[in-house]
Write an enzyme that holds these catalytic residues in place. Structure first.
Site, mmCIF file in Angstrom:
data_model
loop_
_atom_site.group_PDB
_atom_site.id
_atom_site.type_symbol
_atom_site.label_atom_id
_atom_site.label_comp_id
_atom_site.label_asym_id
_atom_site.label_seq_id
_atom_site.Cartn_x
_atom_site.Cartn_y
_atom_site.Cartn_z
ATOM 1 C CB CYS A 151 62.447 -34.181 33.939
ATOM 2 S SG CYS A 151 62.344 -32.613 34.635
ATOM 3 C CB SER A 202 61.757 -25.165 38.398
ATOM 4 O OG SER A 202 61.924 -25.835 37.089
ATOM 5 C CB CYS A 203 60.542 -29.771 37.326
ATOM 6 S SG CYS A 203 61.833 -30.357 36.198
ATOM 7 N N GLY A 204 63.308 -30.568 39.569
ATOM 8 C CA GLY A 204 63.952 -31.603 40.021
ATOM 9 C C GLY A 204 64.181 -32.977 38.901
#
Length: 294
Positions: free
Chosen positions: A130, A126-128
């Site tokens: 991190c 979802s966020c790539g």
């Protein structure tokens, strides 16, 4: 190789009518990417195009810039049913990927950026990526500055036609409704490649990695279209691949707009029907004189 889709039994309720039926879901499995034998990152992805995904990821990290930088990519020993590794030229061969680990070996003499050596990160669908230490650490120096690329001009009408073309090519989405997609188009709107994944950043990595494997970098005369929003990371991946135009069907983030403005990337958001917002690089949008004046 893991399956792209899986079947699960679900309870279905439609207008008060209850039934039980199997449903098709998109598969999500971890992929560990190793660089010259050392663990670098783990991403949750849809199985398939694993070598392209790993190669594209390393393009965005500034490690790979062309075929000559890549020696090979293998599944690590024990990652297949027969317990042997396979080279990047035989990804579709026999056996099944069970441990989801690939090792990217760079060619002799390739210098690994310090920020890449320091990283050992977990990425989600979802966020790539991190855990970046700072914004400056993400802004890896591009090999192909977009400002130096040949001029590309696209019309709003051409851009408006691309989401339907992308949607028509999403074969797995038709069965699951649970995948993001990324597509490359020529400056004339002709489709070049489409990739799907639970993570839009993975879909872009698969596109860029395939281009690297085919010797097509930089992608200086192409348009990148992504489903969903345009994050900073997607803008970075476009810049690192030499892409001049990034379009998204949803909103960009503020950092994506900042990066686009700094690098000369044309960034288009909310590309739906005949409407769109151009956040940066508007000089590549070929407007009719009367429209521009309005």
């Amino acid at each position: 190789m893991g399956r792209v889709t899986e079947r699960r039994k679900v309870l279905r309720i439609r207008d008060g009518v209850v039934s039980s039926r199997p449903d098709t879901l998109v598969a999500e499995e971890p992929l560990e990417i190793r660089l010259n034998g050392k663990p670098l990152a783990i991403t949750m992805r849809t199985p398939g195009d694993d070598f392209a995904l790993a190669a594209g990821f390393l393009v965005s990290e500034g490690v790979l810039g062309g075929q000559e930088d890549l020696q090979n990519i293998v599944y690590c020993a024990g990652a297949t049913a027969g317990g042997t590794s396979r080279s990047s030229g035989a990804e579709s061969g026999g056996g099944s990927n069970t441990y989801n680990i690939v090792d990217v070996k760079t060619a002799p003499g390739v210098v690994i950026p310090d920020i890449t050596l320091e990283r050992n990160v977990y990425t989600t669908s979802s966020c790539g990526l991190c855990g970046k230490a700072s914004l400056d650490a993400v802004r890896t120096t591009a090999r192909w500055p977009i400002a130096d690329t040949p001029p590309v001009r696209v019309t709003p009408e051409l851009l408006a036609s691309l989401p339907d073309r992308l949607r028509a090519a999403q074969r797995v989405f038709d069965r699951t409704g649970g995948l993001h997609a990324a597509a490359l188009f020529t400056e004339d709107g002709e489709p070049l490649d489409v990739r799907e994944d639970v993570g839009r950043h993975n879909a872009v990595d698969k596109l860029v990695g395939r281009a690297l494997q085919n010797g097509d970098l930089p992608l200086s005369r192409t348009i990148l279209l992504v489903s969903g929003r345009a994050s900073f990371e997607l803008a970075q991946k476009a810049v690192m691949a030499g892409l001049p135009v990034l379009a998204a069907v949803s909103a960009p983030s503020s950092l994506a707009v900042d990066l686009a403005a700094e690098t000369g990337l044309t960034l288009v958001g909310f590309l739906r029907g005949g409407s769109m917002n151009v956040y940066a690089g508007e000089d590549r949008i070929a407007l009719r004189a009367e429209a521009a004046q309005g």
